[in-house]
Design an enzyme around this catalytic site. Sequence first.
Site, PDB file in Angstrom:
ATOM      1  N   CYS A  82       0.838  -1.194   0.000  1.00  0.00           N
ATOM      2  CA  CYS A  82       0.000   0.000   0.000  1.00  0.00           C
ATOM      3  C   CYS A  82       0.873   1.245   0.000  1.00  0.00           C
ATOM      4  O   CYS A  82       1.893   1.300   0.692  1.00  0.00           O
ATOM      5  CB  CYS A  82      -0.909  -0.033   1.229  1.00  0.00           C
ATOM      6  SG  CYS A  82      -1.801   1.504   1.525  1.00  0.00           S
ATOM      7  N   CYS A  85       1.052   4.898   3.555  1.00  0.00           N
ATOM      8  CA  CYS A  85       1.929   5.239   4.681  1.00  0.00           C
ATOM      9  C   CYS A  85       3.386   5.249   4.213  1.00  0.00           C
ATOM     10  O   CYS A  85       3.850   4.303   3.583  1.00  0.00           O
ATOM     11  CB  CYS A  85       1.766   4.241   5.828  1.00  0.00           C
ATOM     12  SG  CYS A  85       0.164   4.359   6.663  1.00  0.00           S
ATOM     13  N   ASP A 357      -7.057  28.550   4.412  1.00  0.00           N
ATOM     14  CA  ASP A 357      -6.713  27.126   4.443  1.00  0.00           C
ATOM     15  C   ASP A 357      -6.960  26.586   3.042  1.00  0.00           C
ATOM     16  O   ASP A 357      -7.969  25.940   2.773  1.00  0.00           O
ATOM     17  CB  ASP A 357      -7.573  26.403   5.482  1.00  0.00           C
ATOM     18  CG  ASP A 357      -7.187  24.938   5.657  1.00  0.00           C
ATOM     19  OD1 ASP A 357      -6.223  24.496   5.006  1.00  0.00           O
ATOM     20  OD2 ASP A 357      -7.856  24.239   6.442  1.00  0.00           O
ATOM     21  N   CYS A 386      -1.258  22.131   4.284  1.00  0.00           N
ATOM     22  CA  CYS A 386      -0.873  20.727   4.399  1.00  0.00           C
ATOM     23  C   CYS A 386       0.274  20.385   3.452  1.00  0.00           C
ATOM     24  O   CYS A 386       0.637  19.216   3.328  1.00  0.00           O
ATOM     25  CB  CYS A 386      -2.068  19.811   4.123  1.00  0.00           C
ATOM     26  SG  CYS A 386      -2.716  19.958   2.437  1.00  0.00           S
TER      27      CYS A 386
END
Length: 432
Positions: A82, A85, A357, A386
């Site tokens: 995956c 992460c 934002d 972010c």
Amino acid sequence: MSYLPGHVVELRVGDVAHGGWCVARPSDGPVVFVRHALPGERVLARVTEVTSHLARADAVQVLDASPDRVDPPCRYAGPGGCGGCDWQHATPAAQRSLKAAVVRQQLKRLAGLDREVTVEPLAGDEAGLGWRTRVQFAVRADGVAGLRAHRSHEVIALDRCLIADPAITGLDITGRRWNGLASVEAVVGTGVGERLVILSPPSHERETQTTRRSVSIEEITADSVVRRAGHRLTPLRGRSSLSQRAAGRDWRVSAGAFWQVHPAAADALTGAVTAGLRPRAGDVALDLYCGAGLFAGVLAAAVGPGGTVIGVEADQAAVRDARHNLREWPWARVHRGDVAAVLRRGGLPPARLAVADPPRSGLAREVIDYLSGAGNGAARFGYVSCDPATLARDIGLLAQRGWALESLRAFDAFPMTHHVECVAILRAPSAG
């Protein structure tokens, strides 16, 4: 030496780079960006991609391990697994140090600022697992739901995602077939048992009888089920919004609207913004890219009835949410429209405070121009981001126009991944 995809090479890994990579600089070959490694390690790496300037690779064997290395808790977090992460093979403290290093790099490279950065953990998040309250599962042609491999459309089948909120795991999305769909998205609210599932068919297909028969809505245990078709979200069962709690109150957030995915992030970010902007009674404030109205609401409560708060948001569902969430503060209102277009159109009152934002792409150039324009009155600006690269780029552009970076806080709002949330407070040149 020239590399080809599939070659396995021995590399000494250097500094971390933005995006979950570490950089190796062999003397006899191109720069190599390596995943699944840590700074200082010696690894065997399998080359996955080669361009005219660099190569990418996965560390498949660690020869000299970093003291920060741990066994990944998830068996899917490794080469060929995956891609969600990036840092499961590092301790939580080391992950935060890596992210801090990336923010420092971007500030120095793109804004010319040499500044120490500390990434703060969020409340109640020691292990970095079970935090993600929104997960989108991709669906393979055979109906199996999973998560995508890194830089690939390949869908990796898995039994569970360890960073997903337990309430999402309990829906057993990966344990059943979703024939005829492109993705299945699960969202958790803060209300008791609030869970919502969004079903998305392939973008080129309309709903067919086959698709409707293949997914039994009754078998989905979420309170609400919604079908996405383009930008439209149609409730199939229940309602198409959730309650999210932050800053001491509940906020209505529609299924397709933006909200922070870590349950402690909204509180941390509103605290950092209000502490940095220092709103006063009677202030006029702007909330650009206001979403469901989180920052606008916190500012409206602070400036009081003698002040004014104006939010700007393009997404129709988010605008409806923001107007609903701000209804107790009649001195706060929301304009629907693209932020750049609204600023070009003009007519907004001079505001002493502004917060933004924006999406990952960063501020529209019109925002930079507006904040630096004569007569707009902004003295302090809170920038929530972010993406360290676009944050640093925009801070650099504002610095060229006299703005000063007064403070920067970074939060580990996405443990186990390379993502980090930052709040920068900037001061206008006229503010001294």
